[in-house]
Design an enzyme around this catalytic site. Structure first.
Site, PDB file in Angstrom:
ATOM      1  N   ASP A  98       0.819  -1.206   0.000  1.00 21.32           N
ATOM      2  CA  ASP A  98       0.000   0.000   0.000  1.00 21.32           C
ATOM      3  C   ASP A  98       0.857   1.263   0.000  1.00 21.32           C
ATOM      4  O   ASP A  98       1.934   1.307   0.597  1.00 21.32           O
ATOM      5  CB  ASP A  98      -0.892  -0.010   1.248  1.00 21.32           C
ATOM      6  CG  ASP A  98      -1.765   1.216   1.368  1.00 21.32           C
ATOM      7  OD1 ASP A  98      -2.619   1.407   0.489  1.00 21.32           O
ATOM      8  OD2 ASP A  98      -1.571   1.990   2.321  1.00 21.32           O
ATOM      9  N   GLU A 130       0.934  -0.546  -5.150  1.00 19.76           N
ATOM     10  CA  GLU A 130      -0.005   0.544  -5.392  1.00 19.76           C
ATOM     11  C   GLU A 130       0.855   1.810  -5.463  1.00 19.76           C
ATOM     12  O   GLU A 130       1.210   2.389  -4.444  1.00 19.76           O
ATOM     13  CB  GLU A 130      -1.029   0.654  -4.264  1.00 19.76           C
ATOM     14  CG  GLU A 130      -2.075   1.718  -4.572  1.00 19.76           C
ATOM     15  CD  GLU A 130      -2.512   2.527  -3.352  1.00 19.76           C
ATOM     16  OE1 GLU A 130      -3.492   3.287  -3.474  1.00 19.76           O
ATOM     17  OE2 GLU A 130      -1.873   2.417  -2.299  1.00 19.76           O
TER      18      GLU A 130
END
Length: 725
Positions: free
Chosen positions: A403, A455
């Protein structure tokens, strides 16, 4: 006898060397003394461990401190303490201060030097056996602490009972606590360098934790190594079809209790559902322990602990097996970018900023009110890399989706001028974070079949390039630019789409610069952005048609796929983490039709190698029509490199096009319709090209720069797939 100064320090919990005073020791004359600090005890006797015979009664001086000279003994021996407690009850116990150091000098030196990438094998709470004594070895890194004790339900949370031994070589404190075991609650009581007592700290390496609002760590067994099933190794490769169903476990379907489902409840329903829809992977939003439900797991304080929201860790092991038993892969969201400021967590862990950067200009995220790991510190790097390897090696998950990578890569991320510190070269890149990510990916890459997905929302080069080629080493990267551009296009009224035609084609300019995954994630359906259906323009019929056409465009486009749960239902409202998905929508055939479409798109994607084998290579894609802005039509061919092809055509207006001439590649005599998002089966108008065995014959009529063509009926707001006969 112990000096009064030493006794005062022990009773105050500020003695710097408890192992040098408690337990069995010889005085200057060679006489043996035994000492124990047992607040709450009324009587203590010394027993021989082998014969169980009474040796001597200890005298209580004050505050629960007992001592006695040992008669007739000149050498160390194994003993037990028989204790009678003032409140009632009695027992015979091994003395934690009669055991030698627990951790080897070599492993501590490796940790200090940054060479121990599985520190979870040393630190944390480990079940161990010393002879006939079972217990728990506790170890924690707190280099600047003056005193560290482990406290828990095994010592009445009294920090005087089990002060730990400092291993100076690594700044690690350790102790073996006899008779502690699985399920015991514990924390660390830390006195900082200034002598102040800190709030109790949870174990950074805890493998289990209490359910919020409680936050103690729980002693849990170390999971055995769990290699990936052999078929999963092949399924994660770049040439394989990868279609990911992203799940927030707490709100996919509520449990019987009405709140969180258990891992076993999820295992019973979720993997079978995902497999039935044809996805290849499940991706869980962060399931590592976190204090606040509303963070969805992205503000984690337990990078080694499956969240207690879904039951004990062994339930997670059964869930992983259930996923693999359905032939699916499992990806976990993993969050090394930041952590929350809760006092029981990592913030100023030993009274100093050892996990986070010291300067807030480096160590604080304004966007999330969280702290940033000190990516350059060896102990922190090992903590993070160890966590990544722990989930993959010990739980057998296929990989990690990392993330907020962009926030790690840049020191000026979301910071105004003057509020960030340049790197040693004067630039904005976080060189320590870049180095960490490369190192993490190299270690994960050594695990056969395991993958990592980034990401990453910027144009940072080489995110999915190998580290030996100067890249970050991720296997895949989310294509955030594609997602933003195409959703902006789809939000336009079809009459205006001619002016935004390039938003759908621009992604192909850079589509093969990385190994891309096309993400329609949870981030696109929260915070006022509305659901996917709500983003689409027009009346209800057009909204559904637009959504079906867009999904067809996505599955026909190069790149691996990811769809957030609920979007296969054409959810009308944006996602709410506190509620179950609106499964009742499937009673409406329009919503059920979208679900059927997603199932068939996945089936088509998996069955036709041209749609996945060269997902990440330019040789797998060729435009047929990229410039027909006037009619908002797109057409291309997908290839697998061995001669197999699929044609994809999109009509992004509500105007049907009958008798449309479509240029086609050489080498095929006829094409047939393989999937049409306008089919009545999916809720469309059922305009199409039939299913005749002879298909659509190729004509020697030039179109779109090709010498051959076929004549098709192009439905309104639809994507149509054609395959050779």
């Amino acid at each position: 006898m112990l000096t009064e100064a030493d006794l005062d320090a022990l009773l105050a919990g500020r003695h710097t060397d408890p192992f040098g005073r408690l337990g069995l020791h010889a005085d200057d004359s060679g006489r043996l003394w035994v000492r124990a600090l047992l607040p709450g005890a009324s009587e203590v006797a010394l027993l021989d461990a082998g014969s169980k015979k009474h040796i001597v009664d200890l005298t209580q001086r004050r505050g629960g401190f007992f001592e006695a000279q040992v008669p007739r003994r000149k050498h160390r021996f194994d003993y037990r303490l028989a204790v009678r407690w003032a409140g009632g009850g009695e027992g015979v116990y091994a003395d934690p201060y009669n055991f030698y150091p627990q951790l080897g000098d070599d492993e501590l030196k490796a940790f200090a030097e940054g060479r121990n990438f599985r520190p979870f094998l040393s630190l944390g709470a480990h079940l161990v056996q010393h002879g006939d004594v079972s217990g728990v070895r506790f170890a924690v890194w707190a280099p600047n602490a003056k005193r560290v004790s482990v406290v828990g339900n095994f010592n009445n949370w009294d920090g005087r009972r089990h002060p730990m031994r400092l291993r100076h070589i690594a700044g690690v404190w350790e102790i073996f606590v006899p008779h502690a075991g699985v399920g015991d609650l514990y924390k660390f009581e830390i006195v900082n360098g200034n002598g102040a007592l800190l709030p109790l700290k949870a174990d950074p390496y805890a493998r289990q934790a209490q359910l919020r609002p409680d936050n103690a760590s729980i002693v849990a067994p170390l999971p055995e190594p769990t290699p990936l099933p052999r078929q999963r190794e092949r399924a994660n490769r770049r040439e394989s079809p990868i279609s990911v169903y992203e799940v927030h476990a707490a709100s996919w379907r509520r449990g019987v209790s009405g709140e969180f489902p258990t891992w076993d409840e999820l295992a019973e329903h979720l993997p079978a559902y995902v497999a039935d829809l044809g996805f290849t992977h499940v991706q869980l939003m962060p399931i590592s322990e976190h204090p606040f439900d509303g963070s969805w797991g992205y503000q984690t304080l337990g990078l080694y602990a499956p969240s207690a929201r879904f039951g004990p860790p062994e339930g997670f092991a059964r869930f992983v097996k259930a996923v693999h038993d359905q032939g699916l892969g499992l990806l976990l969201d993993w969050v090394p970018a930041h952590f929350p400021v809760d006092a029981f967590g990592l913030a100023e862990f030993d009274g100093t900023r050892i996990y986070e950067y010291a300067d807030p200009k480096e160590g604080f995220h304004r966007d999330w009110n969280t702290l940033i790991y000190n990516f350059g510190r060896t102990e922190v790097r090992q903590f993070l890399i160890g966590s990544a390897l722990y989930w993959i090696e010990r739980w057998g998950v296929d990989g990690l989706r990392v993330d907020a990578v962009a926030s790690m890569l840049y020191r000026d991320y979301s910071r105004p001028a003057g509020e960030w510190i340049p790197n040693i070269r004067g630039g904005r890149e976080n060189l320590e974070a870049i180095s960490l990510l490369r190192e993490m990916n190299e270690h994960v890459g050594e695990v056969e079949g395991a993958i990592t997905v980034a990401e990453e929302s910027t144009s940072f080069p080489g995110v999915s390039a190998p580290t030996y080629a100067g890249g970050l080493g991720f296997h895949y990267k989310w294509n955030m630019g594609w997602m933003n551009d195409t959703l902006r296009y789809m939000a336009e009224d079809p009459i205006n789409r001619r002016w935004h035609h390039d938003k759908m084609t621009f992604g192909l300019i850079y589509a093969f610069s990385e190994n891309f995954m096309l993400p329609i994630s949870h981030d696109e359906v929260v915070h006022g952005k509305g659901s996917m259906l709500a983003k689409m323009p027009g009346d209800d019929w057009q909204k559904f048609a637009n959504l079906r056409a867009y999904y067809g465009f996505m599955w026909g486009h190069p790149g691996k796929k990811l769809l957030f749960m609920g979007q296969e239902l054409a959810q009308r409202n944006e996602w709410n983490h506190a509620e179950s998905l609106p499964w009742g929508l499937l009673e409406d055939d329009r919503h059920a039709g979208v679900q059927r479409l997603v199932r068939d798109l996945n089936k088509l994607y998996r069955e036709h190698s041209a749609l996945h084998r060269l997902d990440c290579e330019a040789g797998g894609f060729e435009w047929i029509s990229a410039h027909d802005a006037e009619h908002s039509i797109y057409a291309w061919v997908r290839r697998d490199g061995t001669g197999r092809m699929v044609l994809v055509v999109c009509n992004m207006t509500p105007v049907p096009r009958e008798g449309y001439s479509l240029g086609v590649p050489d080498g095929v005599t006829a094409w047939k319709e393989a999937l049409n998002t306008d089919s009545a089966y999916y809720g469309g108008s059922n305009m199409g090209n039939g299913v005749a065995a002879a298909g659509l014959p190729v004509q020697a009529q030039p179109a779109h720069g090709k010498r051959l063509s076929i004549t098709i009926n192009l439905p309104p707001l639809a994507t149509v797939f054609f395959v050779p006969i």
